[in-house]
Design a protein around this motif. Sequence first.
Motif, mmCIF file in Angstrom:
data_model
loop_
_atom_site.group_PDB
_atom_site.id
_atom_site.type_symbol
_atom_site.label_atom_id
_atom_site.label_comp_id
_atom_site.label_asym_id
_atom_site.label_seq_id
_atom_site.Cartn_x
_atom_site.Cartn_y
_atom_site.Cartn_z
ATOM 1 N N ARG A 168 -15.766 5.426 -40.526
ATOM 2 C CA ARG A 168 -16.575 6.600 -40.836
ATOM 3 C C ARG A 168 -16.615 7.650 -39.727
ATOM 4 N NH1 ARG A 168 -15.677 5.687 -45.066
ATOM 5 N NH2 ARG A 168 -16.915 4.805 -46.760
ATOM 6 N N TRP A 169 -15.908 7.398 -38.633
ATOM 7 C CA TRP A 169 -15.922 8.389 -37.558
ATOM 8 C C TRP A 169 -15.130 9.629 -37.999
ATOM 9 C CZ3 TRP A 169 -14.802 3.203 -36.737
ATOM 10 C CH2 TRP A 169 -15.737 2.490 -35.986
ATOM 11 N N PRO A 170 -15.549 10.816 -37.579
ATOM 12 C CA PRO A 170 -14.778 12.009 -37.951
ATOM 13 C C PRO A 170 -13.368 11.979 -37.341
ATOM 14 C CG PRO A 170 -16.920 12.621 -36.995
ATOM 15 C CD PRO A 170 -16.777 11.144 -36.827
ATOM 16 N N ARG A 171 -13.274 11.434 -36.136
ATOM 17 C CA ARG A 171 -11.980 11.400 -35.445
ATOM 18 C C ARG A 171 -12.046 10.332 -34.369
ATOM 19 N NH1 ARG A 171 -11.099 16.265 -35.210
ATOM 20 N NH2 ARG A 171 -9.136 16.504 -36.304
ATOM 21 N N ALA A 172 -10.873 9.735 -34.033
ATOM 22 C CA ALA A 172 -10.830 8.767 -32.925
ATOM 23 C C ALA A 172 -9.878 9.265 -31.847
ATOM 24 C CB ALA A 172 -10.394 7.402 -33.433
ATOM 25 N N TRP A 173 -10.171 8.897 -30.623
ATOM 26 C CA TRP A 173 -9.365 9.254 -29.461
ATOM 27 C C TRP A 173 -8.993 7.969 -28.749
ATOM 28 C CZ3 TRP A 173 -8.754 14.589 -28.383
ATOM 29 C CH2 TRP A 173 -9.507 15.433 -29.214
ATOM 30 N N LEU A 174 -7.718 7.739 -28.581
ATOM 31 C CA LEU A 174 -7.274 6.518 -27.907
ATOM 32 C C LEU A 174 -6.639 6.895 -26.568
ATOM 33 C CD1 LEU A 174 -6.434 3.505 -27.655
ATOM 34 C CD2 LEU A 174 -4.398 4.076 -29.021
ATOM 35 N N ILE A 175 -7.107 6.256 -25.509
ATOM 36 C CA ILE A 175 -6.584 6.536 -24.178
ATOM 37 C C ILE A 175 -5.697 5.378 -23.728
ATOM 38 C CG2 ILE A 175 -7.300 6.805 -21.759
ATOM 39 C CD1 ILE A 175 -9.713 8.392 -23.048
ATOM 40 N N VAL A 176 -4.429 5.683 -23.497
ATOM 41 C CA VAL A 176 -3.472 4.668 -23.005
ATOM 42 C C VAL A 176 -2.549 5.349 -21.992
ATOM 43 C CG1 VAL A 176 -3.365 3.022 -24.946
ATOM 44 C CG2 VAL A 176 -2.032 5.122 -25.059
ATOM 45 N N SER A 177 -1.975 4.580 -21.052
ATOM 46 C CA SER A 177 -1.155 5.266 -20.041
ATOM 47 C C SER A 177 0.232 5.645 -20.603
ATOM 48 C CB SER A 177 -1.040 4.428 -18.769
ATOM 49 O OG SER A 177 -0.319 3.262 -19.034
ATOM 50 N N GLU A 178 0.949 4.711 -21.167
ATOM 51 C CA GLU A 178 2.227 4.892 -21.878
ATOM 52 C C GLU A 178 3.147 5.984 -21.318
ATOM 53 O OE1 GLU A 178 2.739 2.350 -23.033
ATOM 54 O OE2 GLU A 178 1.839 1.840 -24.943
ATOM 55 N N ALA A 179 3.846 5.626 -20.234
ATOM 56 C CA ALA A 179 4.763 6.578 -19.605
ATOM 57 C C ALA A 179 6.066 6.724 -20.400
ATOM 58 C CB ALA A 179 5.079 6.118 -18.179
ATOM 59 N N ARG A 180 6.475 5.625 -21.013
ATOM 60 C CA ARG A 180 7.792 5.647 -21.663
ATOM 61 C C ARG A 180 7.760 6.231 -23.062
ATOM 62 N NH1 ARG A 180 10.388 -0.159 -20.817
ATOM 63 N NH2 ARG A 180 10.987 0.397 -22.935
ATOM 64 N N ALA A 181 8.798 7.013 -23.370
ATOM 65 C CA ALA A 181 8.879 7.665 -24.676
ATOM 66 C C ALA A 181 8.932 6.641 -25.808
ATOM 67 C CB ALA A 181 10.105 8.574 -24.718
ATOM 68 N N ASP A 182 9.654 5.528 -25.616
ATOM 69 C CA ASP A 182 9.767 4.555 -26.724
ATOM 70 C C ASP A 182 8.419 3.889 -27.001
ATOM 71 O OD1 ASP A 182 9.912 3.168 -24.314
ATOM 72 O OD2 ASP A 182 11.369 1.703 -25.029
ATOM 73 N N ASN A 183 7.608 3.724 -25.956
ATOM 74 C CA ASN A 183 6.287 3.138 -26.177
ATOM 75 C C ASN A 183 5.372 4.099 -26.933
ATOM 76 O OD1 ASN A 183 6.973 0.739 -24.967
ATOM 77 N ND2 ASN A 183 6.241 1.366 -22.943
ATOM 78 N N ARG A 184 5.457 5.391 -26.590
ATOM 79 C CA ARG A 184 4.641 6.358 -27.342
ATOM 80 C C ARG A 184 5.144 6.468 -28.779
ATOM 81 N NH1 ARG A 184 5.296 9.025 -22.661
ATOM 82 N NH2 ARG A 184 6.519 10.697 -23.567
ATOM 83 N N GLN A 185 6.453 6.326 -28.936
ATOM 84 C CA GLN A 185 7.021 6.319 -30.285
ATOM 85 C C GLN A 185 6.458 5.141 -31.089
ATOM 86 O OE1 GLN A 185 9.067 8.808 -31.487
ATOM 87 N NE2 GLN A 185 8.547 7.824 -33.427
ATOM 88 N N TRP A 186 6.275 4.006 -30.429
ATOM 89 C CA TRP A 186 5.717 2.834 -31.111
ATOM 90 C C TRP A 186 4.320 3.149 -31.645
ATOM 91 C CZ3 TRP A 186 1.428 -0.230 -30.858
ATOM 92 C CH2 TRP A 186 1.470 -1.407 -31.616
ATOM 93 N N TRP A 187 3.500 3.791 -30.807
ATOM 94 C CA TRP A 187 2.148 4.158 -31.257
ATOM 95 C C TRP A 187 2.222 5.180 -32.390
ATOM 96 C CZ3 TRP A 187 -2.032 1.473 -30.118
ATOM 97 C CH2 TRP A 187 -2.061 0.712 -28.946
ATOM 98 N N ALA A 188 3.145 6.122 -32.290
ATOM 99 C CA ALA A 188 3.301 7.134 -33.328
ATOM 100 C C ALA A 188 3.663 6.466 -34.655
ATOM 101 C CB ALA A 188 4.368 8.146 -32.929
ATOM 102 N N ASP A 189 4.612 5.535 -34.615
ATOM 103 C CA ASP A 189 5.059 4.862 -35.840
ATOM 104 C C ASP A 189 3.990 3.930 -36.395
ATOM 105 O OD1 ASP A 189 7.477 6.108 -35.514
ATOM 106 O OD2 ASP A 189 8.455 4.378 -34.567
ATOM 107 N N THR A 190 3.256 3.265 -35.499
ATOM 108 C CA THR A 190 2.318 2.226 -35.926
ATOM 109 C C THR A 190 0.989 2.804 -36.393
ATOM 110 O OG1 THR A 190 3.344 0.762 -34.307
ATOM 111 C CG2 THR A 190 1.248 0.038 -35.231
ATOM 112 N N MET A 191 0.410 3.725 -35.604
ATOM 113 C CA MET A 191 -0.939 4.201 -35.944
ATOM 114 C C MET A 191 -0.954 5.561 -36.626
ATOM 115 S SD MET A 191 -3.759 2.560 -33.581
ATOM 116 C CE MET A 191 -4.644 2.428 -35.120
ATOM 117 N N LYS A 192 0.226 6.208 -36.695
ATOM 118 C CA LYS A 192 0.328 7.533 -37.336
ATOM 119 C C LYS A 192 -0.764 8.504 -36.860
ATOM 120 C CE LYS A 192 3.425 5.838 -40.408
ATOM 121 N NZ LYS A 192 4.772 5.756 -39.815
#
Length: 242
Positions: A168-192
């Motif tokens: 029910r939250w209007p929006r969520a903010w997730l804080i992660v360090s994720e330096a590598r592009a493939d790791n950020r891609q994983w979050w993009a693909d997984t959590m959209k």
Amino acid sequence: MAIVGKHKLTTTERGYGWTWQKVRRVVLAREPLCRFCKEAGKMTVADEVDHIDGNSFNNERENLRPLCPPCHLKRTARDQAFGKHQWRPEWLRPSTIPLVIVCGAPASGKSTYAKEHAGPRDLVIDLDVIACSLSGQSLHGWDRAKWLTPAIRARNEMLGDISRPTARWPRAWLIVSEARADNRQWWADTMKPERIVVMETKPAECMARVRADTTRPRESTFEAIGKWWSAYERREGDEVVR
Ligand SMILES: [Zn+2]
């Protein structure tokens, strides 16, 4: 504990740095043979040091054991199936509410960015805040050996919450360090997420902030900042904040 697979963790995320190399040498000097092989009646030279509880920040003497590479691999595979440290849990589903992921080096301003942009009813998911509230310790000085595993577990539960239709939250903010592009891609693909923001705060600026903040452990944070920048890659689609 070597991590294998396509979503490899960075050495900083796993808690391995130059201090680890020293610890490793001391353990191997004290006990040069693989403990598993020795228990099975074989003499094999150990080459690696394993964290018994799976927490790579827990370098207490009784948590470390020397292993040969084949024994280490076997034990790591078993552990991953068991799922101790899930930085990127495979079971995660896309967020059902708008999500912004904020990435960057330590002291790059991720939390400040989220605080400045989040609405009053938004959910901010920040491992430091979670560990700090679980442990009662300071925001940046919490004991990783003790609190990392419970903090990650609690964070993952929150990530599970925002992927439910009941969120029910209007929006969520997730804080992660994720330096590598493939790791950020994983979050993009997984959590959209609707956006991934990367704080490209220069290392000198991050370090100056650490120096000005007496609550941050200096050496380990400097090291983590250096590691983040050496692993950093840009990714198409990320929003860069300078
Ligand atoms: Zn062995």
